[in-house]
Write a protein that holds these residues in place. Structure first.
Motif, PDB file in Angstrom:
ATOM      1  N   ASP A  76       0.836  -1.379  -0.126  1.00 38.10           N
ATOM      2  CA  ASP A  76       0.002  -0.025  -0.066  1.00 38.10           C
ATOM      3  C   ASP A  76       1.025   1.366  -0.215  1.00 38.10           C
ATOM      4  OD1 ASP A  76      -1.775   2.016   0.340  1.00 38.10           O
ATOM      5  OD2 ASP A  76      -2.876   1.353   2.250  1.00 38.10           O
ATOM      6  N   LEU A  77       1.017   1.812  -1.085  1.00 41.84           N
ATOM      7  CA  LEU A  77       1.709   3.164  -1.394  1.00 41.84           C
ATOM      8  C   LEU A  77       1.415   4.173  -0.301  1.00 41.84           C
ATOM      9  CD1 LEU A  77       2.763   3.036  -5.116  1.00 41.84           C
ATOM     10  CD2 LEU A  77       4.068   1.878  -3.048  1.00 41.84           C
ATOM     11  N   SER A  78       0.416   4.411  -0.115  1.00 44.66           N
ATOM     12  CA  SER A  78      -0.168   5.365   0.702  1.00 44.66           C
ATOM     13  C   SER A  78       0.205   5.302   2.061  1.00 44.66           C
ATOM     14  CB  SER A  78      -1.445   5.227   0.770  1.00 44.66           C
ATOM     15  OG  SER A  78      -1.996   4.312   1.377  1.00 44.66           O
ATOM     16  N   THR A  79       0.900   4.198   2.674  1.00 43.07           N
ATOM     17  CA  THR A  79       1.553   4.186   3.879  1.00 43.07           C
ATOM     18  C   THR A  79       3.042   4.514   4.076  1.00 43.07           C
ATOM     19  OG1 THR A  79       2.319   1.811   3.701  1.00 43.07           O
ATOM     20  CG2 THR A  79      -0.010   2.095   4.638  1.00 43.07           C
ATOM     21  N   LEU A  80       3.445   4.950   2.867  1.00 43.37           N
ATOM     22  CA  LEU A  80       4.920   5.236   2.829  1.00 43.37           C
ATOM     23  C   LEU A  80       5.131   6.949   3.411  1.00 43.37           C
ATOM     24  CD1 LEU A  80       6.253   4.409  -0.478  1.00 43.37           C
ATOM     25  CD2 LEU A  80       6.302   2.836   1.541  1.00 43.37           C
ATOM     26  N   ARG A  81       6.058   6.941   4.130  1.00 36.92           N
ATOM     27  CA  ARG A  81       6.309   8.448   4.655  1.00 36.92           C
ATOM     28  C   ARG A  81       7.767   8.898   3.771  1.00 36.92           C
ATOM     29  NH1 ARG A  81       6.574   8.617  10.775  1.00 36.92           N
ATOM     30  NH2 ARG A  81       7.118  10.704  10.209  1.00 36.92           N
ATOM     31  N   ARG A  82       7.800  10.347   3.895  1.00 33.29           N
ATOM     32  CA  ARG A  82       9.141  10.959   3.418  1.00 33.29           C
ATOM     33  C   ARG A  82      10.379  11.107   4.227  1.00 33.29           C
ATOM     34  NH1 ARG A  82       7.763  14.132  -1.052  1.00 33.29           N
ATOM     35  NH2 ARG A  82       9.652  15.918  -0.058  1.00 33.29           N
ATOM     36  N   ARG A  83       9.963  10.957   5.653  1.00 28.30           N
ATOM     37  CA  ARG A  83      11.148  11.382   6.292  1.00 28.30           C
ATOM     38  C   ARG A  83      12.322  10.746   6.271  1.00 28.30           C
ATOM     39  NH1 ARG A  83       9.365   6.343   7.022  1.00 28.30           N
ATOM     40  NH2 ARG A  83       9.219   5.484   9.034  1.00 28.30           N
TER      41      ARG A  83
END
Length: 387
Positions: free
Chosen positions: A9-16
């Motif tokens: 689920d790519l929506s769970t990825l974060r940028r930090r």
């Protein structure tokens, strides 16, 4: 080509540790299209993860999708250190094996034997040209699938791809992104990447600058930086003592570091950027300008290798983009970093586009802030670190 679903689920990825904000996503449609095309090619040709090279990965969407599909041994080339760390953090969050991929450097041995190259294209034609010499070392049957947001793609990218790799087959745009399929032609060998060079006279000094690939502005003298250095020269600014520690934070091609080393020959100068291409460019600039022995150039995320209170002067020309999005979050991150690095009473010298109105932010994050100069485009300020 049919769509191939992936279990991640790519929506769970974060940028930090990159800048995080509700308006900034950790993936885009180009990532999704590259993954779909990759999984189709893996199935059609029976490829393994060790056949795959991912270039220009940002926060892990491509690599982690391939890991989630069971592939291992993937090589990943990322210019920014913040992106490498975001990939690692997202792999940990998703409980995907960090030993399923390898961080590789942008050099010939990274591409040797690669049969499928997935490339989130840089925004500049120069960035494309710079990568082709080492990508050309891929396997004879390699397929390069490159992509980007339609608004950032340039037809000028096709010519170097054709000359350095093989025939370019543009695909139909989908979800405001487009893929280019480039089939390896071993008879086409890209010429070695050359670092662009320029010479400039600014702030009482003659600078020899160099630029490679993803380095901001290549070898050009950035106009904001030029205004900053001209201002410092005209005001006769000098560090508080001769052997002061001066940091060029977010150094790009190293213009500020080179100027500082030439202007203040007894100072210790540190140049730092999280872009590998920027670091290579800054090193080349210091060598061309004859100050390499007096400037340390380090790849780090917002100078996180520097000790607290270790700098007398930090000089900053902060970017106001995150990829293709206008966003001042990276400027805030760098200002906070400068506040940590400066000793109490130390000075942040900053240039910024006047319409951004950074002075209240500088007052809050650093301390009392004085305007040194302003023209129709830029403002130069000096902020004193609170004790």
């Amino acid at each position: 080509m049919g769509t191939v679903s992936t279990p991640l689920d790519l929506s769970t990825l974060r940028r930090r540790p990159d800048v995080e904000d509700p308006t900034l996503l950790a993936h885009d449609a180009t990532d999704e299209l590259l993954v779909e095309r990759a999984l189709a090619d893996v199935a059609a040709r029976g490829l393994s993860g060790s056949d795959i090279l991912v270039v220009g990965e940002r926060h892990g969407a491509i690599t982690l999708s391939l890991l989630a599909a069971g592939l291992r041994g993937i090589r990943v080339v990322q210019d920014r250190l913040a992106h490498e760390r975001a990939l690692d953090a997202n792999a940990l969050d998703a409980a995907l094996p960090q030993d399923g991929y390898v961080h590789a450097r942008a050099e010939a041995n990274a591409a040797i034997g690669a049969r499928l190259i997935l490339w989130q294209l840089p925004r500049s034609v120069a960035g494309v040209r710079a990568a082709l010499p080492w990508l050309a070392q891929a396997a004879p049957d390699a397929l390069l699938v490159a992509g980007g947001r339609v608004k950032h793609l340039s037809r000028g990218m096709n010519a170097p791809l054709e000359a350095g790799f093989g025939a370019v087959e543009p695909q139909l745009a989908q979800r405001k992104s487009r893929l280019l399929e480039v089939r390896r032609d071993p008879s086409r060998t890209a010429r070695a990447a050359s670092i662009t060079e320029s010479k400039s006279a600014i702030g009482g000094q003659r600078l020899a600058l160099a630029g490679l690939g993803e380095a901001f502005g290549q070898a050009a003298l950035d106009p904001g930086t030029a205004f900053l250095l001209k201002t410092l020269h005209e005001l006769g600014y000098a560090p508080p003592h001769a052997d002061a520690t001066v940091v060029d934070l977010g150094c790009g091609n190293g213009t500020i570091a080179v100027w500082a080393a030439l202007s203040w020959p007894e100072a210790g100068v540190e140049a730092t950027d999280d872009s590998a291409d920027a670091v290579a460019s800054a090193i080349a600039s210091t060598m061309a300008s004859g100050v390499a022995a007096r400037v340390d150039v380090v790849r780090a995320d917002a100078g996180d290798h520097l000790a607290d209170g270790s700098a007398d002067v930090v000089i900053l020309n902060p970017p106001f983009h995150q990829g293709g999005t206008v966003h001042t979050g990276i400027a805030t991150k760098l200002m906070r970093a400068a506040a940590r690095q400066l000793r109490p009473g130390g000075t942040l010298l900053c240039v910024w586009n006047s319409h951004l109105r950074y002075r209240p932010r500088l007052e809050r994050l650093i301390g009392p802030t004085e305007q040194l100069a302003r023209d129709k485009t830029f403002t130069v300020t000096a902020s004193t670190r609170r004790g």
